[in-house]
Design an enzyme around this catalytic site. Structure first.
Site, mmCIF file in Angstrom:
data_model
loop_
_atom_site.group_PDB
_atom_site.id
_atom_site.type_symbol
_atom_site.label_atom_id
_atom_site.label_comp_id
_atom_site.label_asym_id
_atom_site.label_seq_id
_atom_site.Cartn_x
_atom_site.Cartn_y
_atom_site.Cartn_z
ATOM 1 N N GLU A 26 5.931 8.692 5.285
ATOM 2 C CA GLU A 26 5.653 7.575 6.186
ATOM 3 C C GLU A 26 6.152 7.826 7.605
ATOM 4 O O GLU A 26 6.192 6.908 8.417
ATOM 5 C CB GLU A 26 6.232 6.283 5.611
ATOM 6 C CG GLU A 26 5.510 5.851 4.347
ATOM 7 C CD GLU A 26 5.979 4.519 3.797
ATOM 8 O OE1 GLU A 26 7.005 3.977 4.274
ATOM 9 O OE2 GLU A 26 5.311 4.015 2.878
ATOM 10 N N TYR A 133 -4.908 0.356 -4.662
ATOM 11 C CA TYR A 133 -4.661 -1.082 -4.748
ATOM 12 C C TYR A 133 -5.959 -1.874 -4.897
ATOM 13 O O TYR A 133 -6.026 -2.838 -5.655
ATOM 14 C CB TYR A 133 -3.853 -1.567 -3.542
ATOM 15 C CG TYR A 133 -2.519 -0.866 -3.397
ATOM 16 C CD1 TYR A 133 -1.834 -0.362 -4.508
ATOM 17 C CD2 TYR A 133 -1.946 -0.683 -2.158
ATOM 18 C CE1 TYR A 133 -0.620 0.288 -4.377
ATOM 19 C CE2 TYR A 133 -0.720 -0.043 -2.014
ATOM 20 C CZ TYR A 133 -0.066 0.446 -3.122
ATOM 21 O OH TYR A 133 1.131 1.086 -2.999
#
Length: 162
Positions: A26, A133
């Site tokens: 990230e 997701y």
């Protein structure tokens, strides 16, 4: 052999290593400052109850994935929910279904305990995660934005309460 299980105290070093991998992914490696002692105090306190929990994905005895979570509370439902703080599977094991299995395990925790919600945030550039997701049926809450108060601003606001 693949196993999804609740984390144990002995898993903390492996959890921290995966958290660091996630922070690197990230683009925020310096922000992962948790320690074994800090994780132990939260996940496996000497006194009192845990305030967070973790599940791990293990392949052939090696921890290769994590789901770290805690409870939320909804004033609208009057019930707890589950906040997935971090879900991470090491690159060599992505696409193997371990991330989905970790999420399914947490969904089972929710249904068994009567939690009506499982929520989390995801970086808007993390297309692979967003695809997973969507595939499991998650819906974006685009009308909500996450807010964060840290450092000097947090201290200043806290001091105003005196």
């Amino acid at each position: 052999m693949r196993v999804i299980r609740e984390a144990t105290e002995q898993d903390i070093p492996a959890i921290l290593a995966l958290v660091q991998e996630l922070a690197d992914y990230e683009k925020a490696p310096e922000e992962a400052v948790g320690t074994v002692d800090a994780y132990r105090a939260v996940l496996f306190p000497e006194t009192g109850s845990p305030t967070a929990w973790a599940h791990v994905a293990e392949v052939d005895g090696q921890v290769v994935g994590i789901a770290v979570w805690f409870l939320t509370f909804s004033t609208w439902t009057g019930r707890n929910g589950l906040w997935l703080e971090d879900l991470y599977v090491s690159p060599a094991h992505r696409g193997s279904g371990l991330g989905r299995q970790l999420m399914a395990t947490l969904a089972r925790v929710c249904t068994e305990r009567g939690y009506p919600r499982m929520e989390w945030t995801v970086l808007d550039w993390n297309t692979p995660a967003l695809e997973v997701y969507r595939h499991v049926g998650a819906t974006p809450q685009e009308e909500w934005t996450t807010q964060r108060l840290t450092g000097d601003a947090l201290a200043a606001l806290g001091a105003a309460a005196r």
